[in-house]
Design an enzyme around this catalytic site. Structure first.
Site, short mmCIF file in Angstrom:
data_model
loop_
_atom_site.label_atom_id
_atom_site.label_comp_id
_atom_site.label_asym_id
_atom_site.label_seq_id
_atom_site.Cartn_x
_atom_site.Cartn_y
_atom_site.Cartn_z
N CYS A 94 -20.08 -44.73 28.93
CA CYS A 94 -20.86 -45.15 30.11
C CYS A 94 -19.97 -45.58 31.28
CB CYS A 94 -21.82 -46.28 29.75
SG CYS A 94 -21.09 -47.61 28.79
N HIS A 105 -23.37 -50.98 35.22
CA HIS A 105 -21.95 -51.29 35.24
C HIS A 105 -21.46 -51.31 36.69
CE1 HIS A 105 -21.92 -51.14 31.05
NE2 HIS A 105 -21.26 -50.04 30.80
#
Lengths: 349, 349, 349, 349
Positions: free
Chosen positions: B149, B242
């Site tokens: 990710c 993120h």
């Protein structure tokens, strides 16, 4: 020894509160005046302040009457937690009136004749004071500043590397506590389930202040260090303790063990002089690979030690480090107190 | 068009749940099997799962019976959210049994014959599949992986810069959401009032995976890109999204406006083909200087767009950027789905 | 149908933003004016607002010019998100000038001739309007208010119990989201690693407003319900969604299944009339014993449904419930919009 | 005085860590054994533990070798932080082998012959011990328990009210810290931007344990208090410190000032005896209307004092209070230590 009477400017703010907490039982200094804005003046300190620290307001201070932040003040030394714009007016007024001013404000950090000081890093920069007093026509008063909280955390970790290996380049990304912005400061809506880019001048401060701190005193001026620094700054949902991810390029080859040793062995003048607020070791170097962390490491040595860990090779520069420092203790109130202790020990006070 | 029947491996985990959420009304794929560990097998999906998403479990899936994660499965394509060690055994078993496997697991990302794929970045790497099938003796089955990710978020932002200017060095510091670690995953005690260094292999992944993604396909193998990357990884108290602070050195001079334009204009094959999950613009480039932020930008284009902002000069490398991507949509389940859509569009499925 | 032109007062605040978000594609209403304080007037809306919602500013509104919050305004209906002290002056001025005012402010909630309205609960209280207009000398204008966010969440859950069993006593403890306090609102230092007692008037509102909502219209006045309520209010580190732990004493014996059934079956006039913002079911009754939770349940039916769960016996009163409602949708902007829809459907607009 | 050698069972957990922290410089007790599960046995304590407290591991303990949690152990007294199911087997084994067991586990709290003890509340319940030893055939060993963390916080605040006015009914809603669930314990995904209902047995404990604590010793058994309690329990994103909103019905009329006075004046046997861990005042009664708060009040008297504030009338029962207590100090490890101190002072040890 008779204690030196000290005053706190902006005593009701979060850094002002830290000053009061840290000075409660100080062996050299005694709080004799608490000053704040006009709005608070005349009130009992405990009634004027929105106290935010887990330890109670020291009783003696709780009952003091808040006065306005301007001379005269019943003290010899003032610690300033003023916002920058107010500091610009008020701090020279105090110095001109004969007070020693130890300031946490950013207003005068860049002035050539004003020491920007970390006692473990550049204690000799106090040597600027005689010419400061002369050029500004101040008799006994003078003005010393400490750096921004994120700068202090960084430079504490860099200093031993500079001395041992040289440091040529630094890239640093901060994850900063919200207490640094004061109260009310950072809105909860900006940090719950979020990361907030820090867009109000933090990055330029981190990129410039270390140059002065690591610069050299030549007669009456500081030659800035030649050290490019790139700062990325952010706020996260942490109360106290700045976390900084650092990549450094060193002047010469070294091993991780050498870095660790040099960081661990670091001592400065405050340690040598045994200043009251000096941590025995300025740097803690936790061994665990998941350290430092702000919740676990910010309070080391009462918040005056900086933690450095996760020393590992950097594929671009030479080394990666993770640094944690307490932003309102070592990064603000404790910094200004240690500066004043050094001044006292060296006869400037 | 008759929909392609698909199965979800590790369907009860947080990435498995995202697969189910994202596939609920998919125009090409229809969930016909949900698989999980032995402990869950035999249960109704809604009873087996600890559902963590704000949207309800799609009704059709809620009533499906969970089966074990091994062939045969009533489907043609399997999406795998398996942990790496289990994926190592199970994914080739599915491929060998004739299933197309689109995997979010890290187990096979480094295998030379397994495409590590972001459809906007390296769609031609699907060209590895014929030799993969041949060398492994798989008839119809094959295995495609998506990156970690944090890698996807980074490489989405790098790709247009690579194409337009070349990228020579990257330093990236992550502030990662905890959903990436699954459930129960990151303990609350590690992120309340804290920042947690991410010490379990995230940094090496971020430093290696982009080299394959940005590498070039030469016949039957990928030549890795020559791009040193230095990653500092951390967890913060954010649910999804993120945040990555990036410094890049470009291959040639450029202006901030040129960077902004190139990022804004970026399109890839999924946009050209109009794949169902492809965002109209893979990158959003918010203008506000305090953007991107995970809470505000993670859900752009349903979580499939990556946000890039704060483009400003870096005193060490050339440019600083801030990037935010949704770690369990574009960074996991959505990534594997887009990979499968590309495979379908290109006749591999 | 030609849409009714509406204006938003205090359009740049967090509730103002919710109005704009919720009205973006409204079938009956069209935003034609955005008003805010003098400081914002004259600016483009997108430049004046500190936008805090994950969805982008609707394009049409982004380019509108902000005007001051006073008549005349280019619209027929105004939604007011004004602070109470400003609302006290401004709202009657709009009503006097012929505008229909649907207000989220607390200023006039206690006025005997002003409906305090939840369309599922007391739609007949609109019957106050003719006498309101007459006594205040307003020709076409009128003023309707919605309750405080924590009140709405509570009363949505109470109403079906009142109807089916009678409710005689209520003790409620809230754990409220910080978005209810606007922006900047609750400082991060007050909720990181903390619970903040809610000391500014929330408890009296929760103890009084339900009495009017559940009161009966007798000709031109409301007879307050006879229902003692005890409220304990707190803020927690949650962005959106108030959580309320409720103990209720009913007028007659009932079983948990009966409560669950009655809550589940609850419908009101908005459902009957098919108002655009009315959720199909005003109450969701999740079965899992660890529901509702604000992160999982606040967005049900776009934030317009209230979730009730954990129905279990109370050793002191009769039953314990846990209730979650979206404080800025169903508890503020969505509430005022649903009120306006009801007014439209009933010919008051 | 020679110190009493003590062992810690489950010494690596979060409550075990608190035991070690609190006993580091204890005047009466000295840690001579640290015990944990088989997996940790044989390791150096510092290597076996995932240390989570901001203060460092006491050096002497860091180097101790972890042993298994079963007799014999090199000590006279064992503090047990065992999970309930393990405690059920292990604690009687220690008592049978002659050890005094001071337990934080829930396993034996409901046994009629086992004191459930808060030294300020029911010190006389130690009188159960002779018959406990006799009926169980234990020579020197015995078993004493402390209540659940949320119970202690509540009962500390109730006890002076019981004594002064009588307490007839209690409704309490908790907002509990996650440290009470140990490590890894509560997943971050459950408390970031969320409130989590506490569904695993906390409410029944809070409703029953006070009845025993406030019950009376009649010869060899406790007559439970007649006090209906209704508990609503939740977890919030707080590290340490349980917050409890309480409504109480008193046995007789009283004023807020009387309540405040009685709470403030509260003293118990530990204060009279001057036990080492006894706070000078068991209750702090902060005057500010927004107190107590967990971040500000949990550490009062080193975490051993409980804070009570916001005393205001309750429209249903008589009074509303807000209570904050440190869940792993006064609510767990500190509780068991104070119990052992009382036993020592009264000759049971």
């Amino acid at each position: 020894m008779k204690k030196i009477p000290v005053g706190i400017l902006a005593a009701t703010g979060i850094v002002g509160q830290r000053f009061i907490q840290l000075l409660a039982d100080h062996p050299w200094f005694e709080i004799t005046a608490v000053a704040a804005s006009e709005r608070s003046a005349g009130k009992r300190y405990a009634d004027a302040v929105h106290w935010l620290l887990p330890t109670p307001i020291p009783e003696r201070v709780a009952d003091m009457t808040v006065v306005e932040s301007r001379p005269p003040l019943d003290c010899a030394l003032v610690f300033s937690a003023l916002p920058s714009d107010v500091a610009r007016e008020v701090e020279p007024a105090f110095a001109a009136a004969g007070y020693v001013v130890s300031s946490n404000a950013s207003a005068y950090r860049q002035e050539p004749d004003v020491p920007l000081l970390i006692p473990e890093v550049n204690p000799d920069h106090l040597g600027l004071l005689p010419s400061q007093q002369k050029s500004r026509g101040w008799d006994h008063g003078c003005l010393v500043t400490n750096p921004n909280c994120s700068t202090i955390t960084l430079v504490m970790a860099l200093k031993p590397l500079v001395d041992a290996f040289g440091v040529e380049q630094v890239i640093v990304t901060t994850m900063q506590a919200t207490s640094g912005a004061g109260y009310p400061g950072v809105p909860s809506l900006d940090v719950i389930d979020n990361v907030l880019p820090h867009t109000d001048g933090e990055e330029p401060k981190m990129e410039w202040e270390p140059l002065k701190l690591l610069g050299s005193l030549n007669g009456v001026e500081i030659t800035l260090a030649d050290l490019p620094i790139s700062a990325h700054c952010h706020r996260v949902a942490v109360w106290d303790g700045h976390t900084e991810a650092v990549s450094v390029k060193l002047g010469r080859r070294a091993t991780a063990d050498e870095l660790r040793q040099v960081l661990h062995d670091f001592r400065g003048l405050p340690q040598e002089l045994g200043l009251p607020s000096a941590p025995e070791r300025p740097l803690s170097v936790p061994a665990a690979e998941n350290r430092p962390q702000p919740r676990l490491d910010r309070d080391a040595a009462g918040g005056m030690a900086t933690a450095v860990g996760r020393i590992r090779p950097c594929p671009i520069l030479d080394w990666k480090l993770l640094v944690v420092g307490h932003n309102t203790v070592r990064g603000a109130a404790g910094a200004a107190i240690l500066n004043a202790e050094l001044m006292k020990a060296q006869g400037y006070l």
